[in-house]
Scaffold this active site. Structure first.
Site, short mmCIF file in Angstrom:
data_model
loop_
_atom_site.label_atom_id
_atom_site.label_comp_id
_atom_site.label_asym_id
_atom_site.label_seq_id
_atom_site.Cartn_x
_atom_site.Cartn_y
_atom_site.Cartn_z
N ARG A 11 0.83 -1.21 0.00
CA ARG A 11 0.00 0.00 0.00
C ARG A 11 0.87 1.26 0.00
O ARG A 11 0.89 2.00 -0.98
CB ARG A 11 -0.95 -0.04 1.22
CG ARG A 11 -2.05 1.02 1.21
CD ARG A 11 -1.61 2.40 1.64
NE ARG A 11 -1.03 2.45 2.98
CZ ARG A 11 -0.41 3.50 3.47
NH1 ARG A 11 -0.27 4.60 2.75
NH2 ARG A 11 0.13 3.47 4.68
N ASP A 12 1.63 1.49 1.07
CA ASP A 12 2.41 2.73 1.18
C ASP A 12 3.47 2.75 0.07
O ASP A 12 3.78 3.79 -0.51
CB ASP A 12 3.06 2.80 2.56
CG ASP A 12 3.38 4.22 3.01
OD1 ASP A 12 3.65 5.05 2.14
OD2 ASP A 12 3.39 4.48 4.23
N HIS A 203 5.26 4.23 12.80
CA HIS A 203 5.31 4.15 11.33
C HIS A 203 6.34 5.19 10.86
O HIS A 203 6.05 6.37 10.75
CB HIS A 203 3.90 4.47 10.81
CG HIS A 203 3.73 4.52 9.33
ND1 HIS A 203 3.05 3.54 8.63
CD2 HIS A 203 4.10 5.43 8.40
CE1 HIS A 203 3.01 3.85 7.35
NE2 HIS A 203 3.64 5.01 7.18
N HIS A 205 9.04 6.73 8.18
CA HIS A 205 9.65 6.82 6.85
C HIS A 205 11.13 7.12 7.09
O HIS A 205 11.53 7.51 8.20
CB HIS A 205 8.94 7.88 6.01
CG HIS A 205 7.60 7.39 5.52
ND1 HIS A 205 7.40 6.94 4.25
CD2 HIS A 205 6.42 7.24 6.16
CE1 HIS A 205 6.14 6.54 4.11
NE2 HIS A 205 5.52 6.71 5.26
N CYS A 236 4.30 9.27 0.42
CA CYS A 236 2.91 9.71 0.26
C CYS A 236 2.85 10.73 -0.87
O CYS A 236 3.59 11.72 -0.86
CB CYS A 236 2.41 10.33 1.56
SG CYS A 236 0.75 11.00 1.43
N ASN A 245 9.27 3.92 3.45
CA ASN A 245 9.20 3.48 4.85
C ASN A 245 10.54 2.87 5.23
O ASN A 245 11.31 2.44 4.37
CB ASN A 245 8.13 2.39 5.01
CG ASN A 245 6.74 2.93 4.74
OD1 ASN A 245 6.28 2.94 3.60
ND2 ASN A 245 6.09 3.40 5.77
#
Ligand code: HMG
Ligand code: MG
Length: 300
Positions: A11-12, A203, A205, A236, A245
């Protein structure tokens, strides 16, 4: 201490790739990750396909992946239409997302923070009715690409808003990867006065290379759940300058060698990254991956 990893690469990672990855590659990537033995894989996002065309095939990906027992297959769900789509696709956990910065939240989801919390109410109710857990993300918890440094009080307020809604766990996002361990510890000290440490997920990055240091600082503060992406893909589209990430391979390496017990198998994660790297046609960013490529087993 046992540590739970959520793999957010599908996803990310893939939401931020300039090219759209064929659905078949995404399915093979998720299936390869499933073989690694994760507790949770964030597979895609049921967001507006106009805003994030890279993940417009969320339904098809969910329909085609092979689900492994013991892994939760989750997705981003921004609103009620998103939840309807997600439930039809048999998502096993719904992740709503807001931010600690008003400007970022507006650019990301076209709403104020308060409006986004309001939007989540029916999502949480619908998820409860379907017996699936809900995660809440708080983006820009340290730094915002538009507003600069974010005060810990702002994060505490959003986290309280999310816990008041009955959300099961909160993922604290360093969206642009600019936090350093001192900031992480300051924020955690504030948050842990209000929320149980078992409910928190970090979370990170890794734009400035402090991702692993931040993971280890959080672990030292008792945090036992992290998000990461195989091969360090991610970013993002609405946060300019955000890199990937923190790489799953690097997290497994650093935490295992610090005494943590983790679910996913490092070599199988590397195999999933190999598959993605071949599809993207560029080298992925993980120090451990680079160090181990071609290394003899005893080099570990
Ligand atoms: P909106 O922009 O307010 O628009 O949507 P709307 O609700 O008025 O709807 C506009 C159109 O979108 C309508 O279609 C809706 O039907 C449709 P039209 O009538 O024009 O034909 N629509 C949808 N279609 C499919 N699925 C839906 C959906 N909702 C509306 N769920 C919305 C608000 C949040 C949906 C939109 O702004 C959006 O999708 N934004 C994208 C946000 C996003 O995916 N950002 C990246 C992920 S967040 C992240 O990366 C951070 C994180 O990793 C943590 C960290 O690092 O900090 C999680
Ligand atoms: Mg992110």
């Amino acid at each position: 201490m046992k540590v739970r990893l959520t793999e957010v690469g599908p996803r990310d990672g893939l939401q931020n790739e300039p090219m759209t990855i064929p659905t078949g590659v995404k399915v093979r990537f998720v299936d390869a990750l499933s073989k690694a033995g994760y507790e949770e894989i964030e597979v895609s996002a049921f967001v507006s396909p106009e805003r994030v065309p890279q993940l417009a095939d969320a339904e098809e990906v969910f329909a085609r992946i092979e689900r492994r027992q013991g892994t939760l297959y989750s997705a981003l769900v921004p609103n009620e239409p998103g939840l309807e789509r997600a439930l039809r696709a048999k998502v096993e956990k719904a992740s709503v997302f807001t931010a600690a910065s008003e400007t970022f939240n507006r650019k990301n989801v076209n709403a104020s923070i308060a409006e986004s919390l309001e939007r989540f109410k029916p999502v949480v109710e619908g998820a409860r009715a379907a017996s699936i857990p809900v995660r809440g993300y708080v983006s820009t918890a340290f730094w915002c690409p538009y507003e600069g440094k974010i005060a810990p009080e702002a994060v505490v307020e959003v986290v309280r808003g999310l816990t008041d809604l009955g959300i099961d766990e909160i993922s604290i996002g360093d969206t642009i990867g600019k936090a350093v361990p001192a900031e992480v510890m300051t924020l955690l000290d504030r948050l842990l006065d209000h929320v149980d440490q078992d409910k928190l997920v970090m979370h990170f990055h890794d734009t400035y290379g402090t991702g692993i240091a931040n993971v280890l600082a959080s672990y030292e503060r008792g945090i036992s759940a992290f998000d990461s992406s195989a091969g360090g893909v991610g970013g993002c589209p609405f946060a300019p300058g955000a890199a990937g990430n923190v790489a799953t391979e690097d997290v497994i390496w650093a935490l295992t060698r610090s005494g943590a017990i983790l679910g996913p198998d490092l070599d199988r994660v590397r195999a999933a990254s190999d598959l993605l790297e071949a599809a993207l046609g560029r080298p992925l960013r993980s120090r451990v991956r680079e160090a181990l490529s071609g290394a003899k087993p005893q080099a570990r």
